[in-house]
Scaffold this motif. Structure first.
Motif, short mmCIF file in Angstrom:
data_model
loop_
_atom_site.label_atom_id
_atom_site.label_comp_id
_atom_site.label_asym_id
_atom_site.label_seq_id
_atom_site.Cartn_x
_atom_site.Cartn_y
_atom_site.Cartn_z
N ASN A 148 0.91 -1.16 0.03
CA ASN A 148 0.05 0.00 0.03
C ASN A 148 0.90 1.06 0.04
OD1 ASN A 148 -1.82 1.85 0.28
ND2 ASN A 148 -3.04 0.90 1.50
N SER A 149 1.06 1.88 -1.11
CA SER A 149 1.97 3.03 -1.39
C SER A 149 1.73 4.16 -0.76
CB SER A 149 2.31 3.12 -2.77
OG SER A 149 1.11 3.49 -3.45
N SER A 150 0.64 4.57 -0.26
CA SER A 150 0.29 5.82 0.29
C SER A 150 -0.17 5.95 1.80
CB SER A 150 -0.58 6.56 -0.76
OG SER A 150 -1.78 5.81 -0.80
N SER A 151 -1.17 4.70 1.87
CA SER A 151 -1.83 5.14 3.26
C SER A 151 -1.00 5.63 4.30
CB SER A 151 -2.58 4.03 3.49
OG SER A 151 -3.63 3.93 2.51
N SER A 152 0.24 4.83 4.53
CA SER A 152 0.96 5.12 5.73
C SER A 152 1.80 6.10 5.69
CB SER A 152 1.85 3.80 5.91
OG SER A 152 2.70 3.75 4.79
N THR A 153 1.75 7.07 4.55
CA THR A 153 2.58 8.27 4.46
C THR A 153 1.86 9.48 4.53
OG1 THR A 153 2.67 8.18 2.14
CG2 THR A 153 4.41 6.84 3.33
N THR A 154 0.72 9.51 4.87
CA THR A 154 0.02 10.60 4.91
C THR A 154 0.68 11.53 5.98
OG1 THR A 154 -2.12 11.74 5.18
CG2 THR A 154 -1.79 9.89 6.52
N SER A 155 0.55 13.00 5.85
CA SER A 155 1.23 13.93 6.94
C SER A 155 -0.04 14.40 7.85
CB SER A 155 1.79 15.16 6.28
OG SER A 155 0.92 15.88 5.46
N SER A 156 -1.25 14.42 7.40
CA SER A 156 -2.41 14.88 8.41
C SER A 156 -2.83 13.62 9.40
CB SER A 156 -3.45 15.11 7.36
OG SER A 156 -4.03 13.92 6.67
N SER A 157 -3.52 14.16 10.30
CA SER A 157 -3.81 13.12 11.45
C SER A 157 -5.30 12.45 10.98
CB SER A 157 -3.82 13.87 12.79
OG SER A 157 -4.56 15.04 12.68
N PRO A 158 -5.48 11.49 11.34
CA PRO A 158 -6.76 10.85 11.10
C PRO A 158 -7.99 11.42 11.60
CG PRO A 158 -5.45 9.23 12.45
CD PRO A 158 -4.57 10.65 12.30
N SER A 159 -9.19 11.64 10.90
CA SER A 159 -10.20 11.97 11.39
C SER A 159 -10.90 11.50 12.45
CB SER A 159 -11.23 12.23 10.05
OG SER A 159 -11.81 10.99 9.80
N ASP A 160 -11.81 11.81 13.34
CA ASP A 160 -12.63 10.96 14.33
C ASP A 160 -13.23 9.76 13.57
OD1 ASP A 160 -11.78 12.70 16.27
OD2 ASP A 160 -13.64 13.79 16.25
N SER A 161 -13.71 9.93 12.50
CA SER A 161 -14.38 8.81 11.84
C SER A 161 -13.43 7.72 11.35
CB SER A 161 -14.91 9.46 10.34
OG SER A 161 -15.54 8.21 9.77
N GLN A 162 -12.35 8.14 10.99
CA GLN A 162 -11.23 7.13 10.67
C GLN A 162 -10.84 6.29 12.22
OE1 GLN A 162 -8.63 9.83 8.54
NE2 GLN A 162 -8.95 8.71 6.84
N ASN A 163 -10.63 7.27 13.03
CA ASN A 163 -10.13 6.70 14.48
C ASN A 163 -11.21 5.48 14.99
OD1 ASN A 163 -7.61 7.80 14.74
ND2 ASN A 163 -8.47 9.61 15.79
N GLN A 164 -12.60 5.85 14.59
CA GLN A 164 -13.56 4.92 15.18
C GLN A 164 -13.71 3.83 14.08
OE1 GLN A 164 -17.14 7.27 15.59
NE2 GLN A 164 -16.30 8.84 16.88
N PHE A 165 -12.95 3.91 13.06
CA PHE A 165 -12.93 2.68 12.08
C PHE A 165 -11.89 2.05 12.29
CE2 PHE A 165 -11.55 1.24 7.71
CZ PHE A 165 -12.59 0.31 7.61
N TYR A 166 -10.57 2.28 12.65
CA TYR A 166 -9.45 1.49 12.85
C TYR A 166 -9.77 0.50 13.98
CZ TYR A 166 -7.00 4.98 10.15
OH TYR A 166 -6.63 6.22 9.17
N GLY A 167 -9.07 -0.38 13.83
CA GLY A 167 -9.25 -1.61 15.06
C GLY A 167 -9.87 -2.92 14.46
N THR A 168 -10.42 -3.60 15.71
CA THR A 168 -10.94 -5.07 15.22
C THR A 168 -12.51 -4.74 15.30
OG1 THR A 168 -9.06 -5.79 16.27
CG2 THR A 168 -11.15 -7.15 16.25
N TRP A 169 -13.19 -5.53 14.52
CA TRP A 169 -14.63 -5.54 14.46
C TRP A 169 -15.00 -7.26 14.36
CZ3 TRP A 169 -18.09 -1.40 13.43
CH2 TRP A 169 -17.29 -0.07 13.24
N GLU A 170 -15.91 -7.43 15.43
CA GLU A 170 -16.41 -8.92 15.18
C GLU A 170 -17.64 -8.92 13.96
OE1 GLU A 170 -17.66 -11.35 18.92
OE2 GLU A 170 -19.63 -10.98 17.80
#
Length: 148
Positions: A36-58
């Motif tokens: 994944n060439s671009s996702s880990s190199t972003t300079s902006s911080s994640p949005s609240d929506s993204q932070n709520q998305f990241y992690g583990t889901w059942e």
């Protein structure tokens, strides 16, 4: 239908440029051998929506009692495992997340390729898991709740 065809073409082009294909095993890379060439190199911080998305889901397969866990890393990679801890990997891939929607290619080692797409609404995930190794392609529907 046209949306899925256009998405498939975009994924094929991106994969040919960044090398999404590959065997890999559960020990290669953060969630298998996926670039994944671009996702880990972003300079902006994640949005609240993204932070709520990241992690583990059942995940529960619609109409069954089958349960798995999907883990979304903040680096643009995901994996589905048999266990909440993430040790028993089944499939993996990369993803894009925008607004409340996500999509990305999937690798099922020694079986084939496919894709995932879905959304998160009011804290509930809807996930469509498309298996390209079936003819016609098989789509499995899941619902999910965040566990961490």
């Amino acid at each position: 239908m046209l949306k899925y065809f256009q998405l498939a073409i975009c994924i094929a082009v991106v994969c040919s440029l960044v090398g999404c294909e590959g065997g890999g095993d559960s020990n290669s890379g953060p969630y298998g051998n996926v670039s994944n060439s671009s996702s880990s190199t972003t300079s902006s911080s994640p949005s609240d929506s993204q932070n709520q998305f990241y992690g583990t889901w059942e995940l529960t397969e619609v109409g069954t009692s089958n349960v798995w866990y999907i883990h979304f890393g903040n680096n643009g990679n995901w994996k589905i495992t048999d266990d909440k801890a993430g040790a028993e990997q089944r499939v993996y891939g990369s993803y894009n997340y925008s607004g409340n929607q996500f999509e990305g290619p999937m690798i099922n080692p020694n079986v084939g390729e496919g894709k995932i797409d879905g959304d998160v609404t009011d804290g509930v995930m809807t996930l469509y898991f498309e298996e390209y190794w079936h003819n016609p392609h098989k789509i499995v529907d899941y619902t999910g709740t965040k566990v961490n």
